[in-house]
Design a protein around this motif. Structure first.
Motif, PDB file in Angstrom:
ATOM      1  N   ASP A   1      11.722   6.730  -8.376  1.00  0.00           N
ATOM      2  CA  ASP A   1      10.416   6.713  -7.727  1.00  0.00           C
ATOM      3  C   ASP A   1       9.712   8.061  -7.773  1.00  0.00           C
ATOM      4  O   ASP A   1       8.691   8.264  -7.107  1.00  0.00           O
ATOM      5  N   ASP A   2      10.246   9.014  -8.556  1.00  0.00           N
ATOM      6  CA  ASP A   2       9.518  10.264  -8.742  1.00  0.00           C
ATOM      7  C   ASP A   2       8.354  10.021  -9.688  1.00  0.00           C
ATOM      8  O   ASP A   2       8.359   9.104 -10.506  1.00  0.00           O
TER       9      ASP A   2
ATOM     10  N   SER B   1      12.135   1.156  -0.178  1.00  0.00           N
ATOM     11  CA  SER B   1      13.579   1.105  -0.365  1.00  0.00           C
ATOM     12  C   SER B   1      13.887   0.399  -1.677  1.00  0.00           C
ATOM     13  O   SER B   1      13.027  -0.259  -2.272  1.00  0.00           O
ATOM     14  N   ASP B   2      15.115   0.510  -2.151  1.00  0.00           N
ATOM     15  CA  ASP B   2      15.497  -0.185  -3.387  1.00  0.00           C
ATOM     16  C   ASP B   2      15.308  -1.686  -3.234  1.00  0.00           C
ATOM     17  O   ASP B   2      14.869  -2.368  -4.162  1.00  0.00           O
TER      18      ASP B   2
ATOM     19  N   PHE C   1       0.808  -1.209   0.000  1.00  0.00           N
ATOM     20  CA  PHE C   1       0.000   0.000   0.000  1.00  0.00           C
ATOM     21  C   PHE C   1       0.850   1.271   0.000  1.00  0.00           C
ATOM     22  O   PHE C   1       0.359   2.347   0.317  1.00  0.00           O
ATOM     23  N   ALA C   2       2.118   1.139  -0.390  1.00  0.00           N
ATOM     24  CA  ALA C   2       3.016   2.297  -0.363  1.00  0.00           C
ATOM     25  C   ALA C   2       2.517   3.419  -1.266  1.00  0.00           C
ATOM     26  O   ALA C   2       2.623   4.606  -0.936  1.00  0.00           O
ATOM     27  N   ASP C   3       1.952   3.073  -2.437  1.00  0.00           N
ATOM     28  CA  ASP C   3       1.478   4.108  -3.364  1.00  0.00           C
ATOM     29  C   ASP C   3       0.373   4.951  -2.740  1.00  0.00           C
ATOM     30  O   ASP C   3       0.224   6.138  -3.043  1.00  0.00           O
TER      31      ASP C   3
ATOM     32  N   ALA D   1      10.192   3.099 -14.571  1.00  0.00           N
ATOM     33  CA  ALA D   1      11.131   2.343 -13.741  1.00  0.00           C
ATOM     34  C   ALA D   1      10.539   0.986 -13.367  1.00  0.00           C
ATOM     35  O   ALA D   1      11.237  -0.040 -13.391  1.00  0.00           O
ATOM     36  N   ASP D   2       9.254   0.965 -13.020  1.00  0.00           N
ATOM     37  CA  ASP D   2       8.604  -0.305 -12.675  1.00  0.00           C
ATOM     38  C   ASP D   2       8.641  -1.278 -13.850  1.00  0.00           C
ATOM     39  O   ASP D   2       8.908  -2.468 -13.676  1.00  0.00           O
TER      40      ASP D   2
END
Length: 554
Positions: free
Chosen positions: A415-416, A373-374, A364-366, A423-424
């Motif tokens: 992650d910007d 983290s990487d 649920f980070a979004d 990137a994903d």
């Protein structure tokens, strides 16, 4: 007070009357559960239409969260419609529930996508899911009680077994409609608008259901209560104040519903998600196999219901729960090895190890605004690709497959907002390419016929476990509670259990899988709920031949 589980002083319903009762109640139940399940069957299309701006893992979790919201409101529906059912009658209450379900389901099909109306789209869909949950909270209790109160005591399990079978019938109908939809429309048309057709079909099913149910008369037991002035003044309050009823509600919640509902959703929805997701089996193949096995397993519920008329309601449920604790993990391990043996073999031959600081993922980070983290980003991608992994703490981020290091590109970790999607995609493509070079197969799977037969056999075993714990339950619950408060007393624990313990299962299991990277870890939720429920059932359910409330001290 008269024996209000029996028929009033007039003649018992004829064989033709009972057939109409069973047919109309079962058809309505099939259609209502079809309306509820079509959301889960079309989860991928719903995610893209209403939650398009998030990653694939969060997207499916949000879809299952919407699925769970409907279940979350089932207890409120049980209270509301249970009150009306005990006060105003069984028949007209579930006429209202089926109408509410049909209209709200069609509403999902008419809701514009998020691209057109933005945040309103998911909000409208969630609101419609709430209405569906309210309707379903009143439907099951009404249909089960209506059939039970028309049934001769010695055949109550057999006749109500058709209601239990109808729940599976709704799931089967949803799959059949989806397959027909896929046969008539191209993938592009399905993605654009044709996925909405199954939702709009609910209006036709609603018309059929109303036509059948309007032919029915009121329950003879409710008529007897009216004649004798025994209708409850406040069935919700009396459900918790009637002597001994709180204990019965506790047992019905954990010792009956908690068991049956988690096994049911694991057997049908977890297997569907498992085969389509981490096992990568072609979606149409999965739907055909699960649809056929579910269709066959519908007969199991009627058979178990009839068996419970002879041996009692407790024995089949306890046998099914105990067998589930023993067989659950082996059945899914077997299904995985048959569905995608290459993935299993590759994971054993070339284990994937992710090392680094803060090495955990947050599905649920979004939504929360937290940045992974990487190391967490690597875990998220591996989880979405169905790849099992081991996590180790380290000062530097690294990814190894079979001991060989995989180069991690800086382009994978942006992650910007402007570059995150790219990137994903790059991370997914890069990791899958590196793993494919070491034997992992990320292609869509088409298991050979012998493997499909093995998967079908496993699904039938899961269906049998579900039937053992579900087949005699409608009779069980109606026999546990006194007639004046029966609709409320059985609906409240049933829909709390089914709404929260079962309805949240796909979301909870998917979350556990996402956090651990283990496609089987979510099964521990089912195992724990069933284990606790089995203890409660052994302690709280009476054994022996079926008996109505009031025939003994319990």
């Amino acid at each position: 007070m008269a024996d209000l589980h029996q028929h009033p002083h007039g003649p018992e319903p004829s064989a033709s009357d009972i057939k109409l009762v069973i047919a109309a109640s079962s058809a309505g139940t099939i259609f209502e559960w079809y309306d509820f399940f079509i959301y889960g069957t079309l989860a991928s299309f719903i995610g893209k239409a209403f939650f398009p701006s998030v990653g694939p893992t969060l997207q499916i979790l949000l879809v299952w969260a919407g699925f769970a919201v409907g279940f979350g409101f089932r207890p409120l529906g049980a209270i509301l419609f249970g009150y009306w059912g005990d006060r105003l009658g069984r028949k007209y209450t579930f006429l209202v529930t089926v109408t509410l379900m049909g209209v709200s389901t069609a509403g999902v099909g008419l809701t514009p996508p998020a691209e057109s109306i933005g945040l309103w789209a998911p909000l409208i869909v969630i609101g419609l899911r709430i209405l569906q949950g309210l309707a379903l909270g009143g439907e099951y209790g009404g249909a089960a009680i209506y059939v039970s109160e028309h049934s001769p005591p010695r055949r109550r399990g057999y006749f109500t077994g058709f209601i239990q079978s109808s729940v599976v019938g709704g799931f089967v109908l949803s799959i059949i409609v989806v397959l027909l939809n896929q046969a008539f429309f191209s993938e592009a048309t399905l993605a654009a608008w044709a996925w909405r057709v199954p939702f709009l079909l609910s209006l036709a099913l609603l018309a059929i259901s109303l036509w059948m149910r309007l032919k029915l008369s009121e329950s003879p037991v409710f008529l007897a209560m009216q004649q004798e002035g025994e209708v409850s003044g406040n069935p919700f309050v009396e459900s918790f104040t009637y002597p001994g009823n709180k204990r019965r509600i506790f047992v019905a919640l954990f010792g009956v519903t908690g068991i049956l509902t988690t096994i049911w959703y694991t057997a049908f929805f977890s297997s569907l998600s498992f085969l389509k997701g981490p096992m990568r089996v072609d979606a149409t193949v999965v739907e055909v196999v699960i649809g056929l096995t579910a269709l066959i397993s519908m007969s199991f519920y009627v058979i178990v219901g009839a068996w419970s008329d002879k041996v009692g309601r407790k024995r089949p449920l306890v046998i099914g729960a105990a067998a589930t604790l023993v067989l659950l993990f082996p059945l899914f391990w077997g299904m995985g090895s048959l569905a995608n043996p290459g993935l299993q073999a590759s994971a054993r031959a070339a284990p994937v190890v992710v090392s680094g600081p803060a090495c955990h993922t947050d599905p649920f980070a979004d939504l929360s605004g937290n940045k992974l983290s990487d190391c967490g980003k690597l875990l998220e991608t591996l989880t979405a690709s169905g790849v099992p992994y081991t996590v180790r703490d380290a000062s530097q981020v690294s990814l190894t497959v079979g001991g060989d290091p995989i180069a991690i590109s800086p382009a994978w970790m942006a992650d910007d907002a402007a570059h995150k999607k790219e990137a994903d995609k790059a991370r997914k493509a890069g990791i899958e390419s590196a793993l494919a070079a070491r034997g992992f197969d990320f292609s869509v799977q088409y298991p050979p016929l012998i493997a499909l037969m093995g998967i079908a056999a496993i699904l039938l075993v899961l269906g049998a476990l579900s039937a053992l714990t579900y087949g005699g339950v409608a009779a069980q619950l109606t026999e546990m509670f006194p007639a004046p408060i029966r609709y409320s007393s059985m609906s409240i624990p049933y829909h709390i259990g089914a709404g929260y313990l079962g309805g949240f299962l796909p979301l909870i299991a998917s979350y556990i899988n996402a956090r651990t990277g283990d496609a089987y870890a979510g099964l521990w939720y089912t195992w724990a709920v069933v284990a606790f429920g089995l203890v409660v059932a052994i302690w709280g359910l009476r054994g022996g031949p079926p008996r109505d409330y009031g025939e003994d001290a319990s």
